[in-house]
Design a protein around this motif. Structure first.
Motif, mmCIF file in Angstrom:
data_model
loop_
_atom_site.group_PDB
_atom_site.id
_atom_site.type_symbol
_atom_site.label_atom_id
_atom_site.label_comp_id
_atom_site.label_asym_id
_atom_site.label_seq_id
_atom_site.Cartn_x
_atom_site.Cartn_y
_atom_site.Cartn_z
ATOM 1 N N ALA A 167 0.829 -1.208 0.000
ATOM 2 C CA ALA A 167 0.000 0.000 0.000
ATOM 3 C C ALA A 167 0.866 1.262 0.000
ATOM 4 O O ALA A 167 0.562 2.232 -0.699
ATOM 5 C CB ALA A 167 -0.944 -0.007 1.191
ATOM 6 N N GLU A 168 1.942 1.245 0.750
ATOM 7 C CA GLU A 168 2.847 2.395 0.810
ATOM 8 C C GLU A 168 3.485 2.654 -0.562
ATOM 9 O O GLU A 168 3.549 3.792 -1.029
ATOM 10 C CB GLU A 168 3.931 2.137 1.853
ATOM 11 C CG GLU A 168 4.970 3.226 1.977
ATOM 12 C CD GLU A 168 6.047 2.842 2.976
ATOM 13 O OE1 GLU A 168 7.231 3.040 2.647
ATOM 14 O OE2 GLU A 168 5.709 2.346 4.068
ATOM 15 N N GLN A 169 3.941 1.598 -1.205
ATOM 16 C CA GLN A 169 4.554 1.736 -2.527
ATOM 17 C C GLN A 169 3.522 2.166 -3.567
ATOM 18 O O GLN A 169 3.820 2.979 -4.447
ATOM 19 C CB GLN A 169 5.208 0.417 -2.948
ATOM 20 C CG GLN A 169 6.464 0.073 -2.183
ATOM 21 C CD GLN A 169 7.585 1.067 -2.442
ATOM 22 O OE1 GLN A 169 7.843 1.456 -3.565
ATOM 23 N NE2 GLN A 169 8.252 1.465 -1.376
ATOM 24 N N ALA A 170 2.293 1.642 -3.473
ATOM 25 C CA ALA A 170 1.233 2.003 -4.415
ATOM 26 C C ALA A 170 0.847 3.475 -4.256
ATOM 27 O O ALA A 170 0.598 4.168 -5.246
ATOM 28 C CB ALA A 170 0.018 1.107 -4.216
ATOM 29 N N LYS A 171 0.818 3.954 -3.023
ATOM 30 C CA LYS A 171 0.510 5.367 -2.777
ATOM 31 C C LYS A 171 1.588 6.252 -3.395
ATOM 32 O O LYS A 171 1.278 7.233 -4.080
ATOM 33 C CB LYS A 171 0.395 5.626 -1.279
ATOM 34 C CG LYS A 171 0.050 7.050 -0.941
ATOM 35 C CD LYS A 171 -0.100 7.251 0.552
ATOM 36 C CE LYS A 171 -0.429 8.695 0.878
ATOM 37 N NZ LYS A 171 -0.565 8.905 2.324
ATOM 38 N N LEU A 172 2.837 5.907 -3.168
ATOM 39 C CA LEU A 172 3.950 6.656 -3.751
ATOM 40 C C LEU A 172 3.868 6.625 -5.279
ATOM 41 O O LEU A 172 4.075 7.648 -5.943
ATOM 42 C CB LEU A 172 5.284 6.076 -3.279
ATOM 43 C CG LEU A 172 6.549 6.708 -3.839
ATOM 44 C CD1 LEU A 172 6.636 8.179 -3.452
ATOM 45 C CD2 LEU A 172 7.766 5.956 -3.331
ATOM 46 N N PHE A 173 3.522 5.477 -5.833
ATOM 47 C CA PHE A 173 3.393 5.318 -7.284
ATOM 48 C C PHE A 173 2.319 6.264 -7.825
ATOM 49 O O PHE A 173 2.540 6.968 -8.813
ATOM 50 C CB PHE A 173 3.046 3.857 -7.611
ATOM 51 C CG PHE A 173 2.946 3.566 -9.073
ATOM 52 C CD1 PHE A 173 4.084 3.374 -9.843
ATOM 53 C CD2 PHE A 173 1.708 3.461 -9.693
ATOM 54 C CE1 PHE A 173 3.997 3.090 -11.201
ATOM 55 C CE2 PHE A 173 1.605 3.184 -11.041
ATOM 56 C CZ PHE A 173 2.752 3.005 -11.812
ATOM 57 N N SER A 174 1.166 6.279 -7.178
ATOM 58 C CA SER A 174 0.076 7.135 -7.639
ATOM 59 C C SER A 174 0.397 8.615 -7.483
ATOM 60 O O SER A 174 0.094 9.416 -8.366
ATOM 61 C CB SER A 174 -1.210 6.814 -6.864
ATOM 62 O OG SER A 174 -1.639 5.505 -7.156
ATOM 63 N N LEU A 175 1.017 8.982 -6.373
ATOM 64 C CA LEU A 175 1.383 10.384 -6.150
ATOM 65 C C LEU A 175 2.481 10.854 -7.110
ATOM 66 O O LEU A 175 2.614 12.048 -7.348
ATOM 67 C CB LEU A 175 1.830 10.590 -4.699
ATOM 68 C CG LEU A 175 0.737 10.448 -3.648
ATOM 69 C CD1 LEU A 175 1.329 10.534 -2.235
ATOM 70 C CD2 LEU A 175 -0.342 11.504 -3.836
ATOM 71 N N SER A 176 3.232 9.912 -7.647
ATOM 72 C CA SER A 176 4.296 10.240 -8.599
ATOM 73 C C SER A 176 3.787 10.199 -10.045
ATOM 74 O O SER A 176 4.581 10.139 -10.973
ATOM 75 C CB SER A 176 5.466 9.272 -8.428
ATOM 76 O OG SER A 176 5.983 9.346 -7.129
ATOM 77 N N GLU A 177 2.474 10.200 -10.202
ATOM 78 C CA GLU A 177 1.803 10.213 -11.505
ATOM 79 C C GLU A 177 1.925 8.904 -12.276
ATOM 80 O O GLU A 177 1.818 8.883 -13.496
ATOM 81 C CB GLU A 177 2.265 11.399 -12.347
ATOM 82 C CG GLU A 177 1.941 12.719 -11.686
ATOM 83 C CD GLU A 177 2.252 13.931 -12.559
ATOM 84 O OE1 GLU A 177 2.517 13.757 -13.766
ATOM 85 O OE2 GLU A 177 2.203 15.034 -12.008
#
Length: 69
Positions: free
Chosen positions: A54-64
């Motif tokens: 979830a942490e990596q997915a959030k970072l992925f989404s926030l990084s476009e």
């Protein structure tokens, strides 16, 4: 460069590594889409302290980065 990662495994380690790889590519300026197929559609399943998906997915989404299913 445009990159497509197709993720179709329910294994938490594989999901975590795929999203981490996507984050590395985004950091290098690539356009990245992760396509979730079959058992991988529930991306957060298996999220744990060992594999913080979830942490990596959030970072992925926030990084476009783009998550598609």
């Amino acid at each position: 460069m445009q990159i497509l990662i197709i993720l179709s495994s329910s294994d938490p380690e594989i999901k975590w590594n795929a999203v981490r790889f996507g984050n590395v590519l985004l950091g290098e300026g690539d356009d990245v889409t992760i396509f979730l197929n079959g058992p991988a559609v529930d991306l957060a399943a298996g999220d744990s302290a060992t594999f913080p998906i979830a942490e990596q997915a959030k970072l992925f989404s926030l990084s476009e980065g783009v998550l598609a299913a």
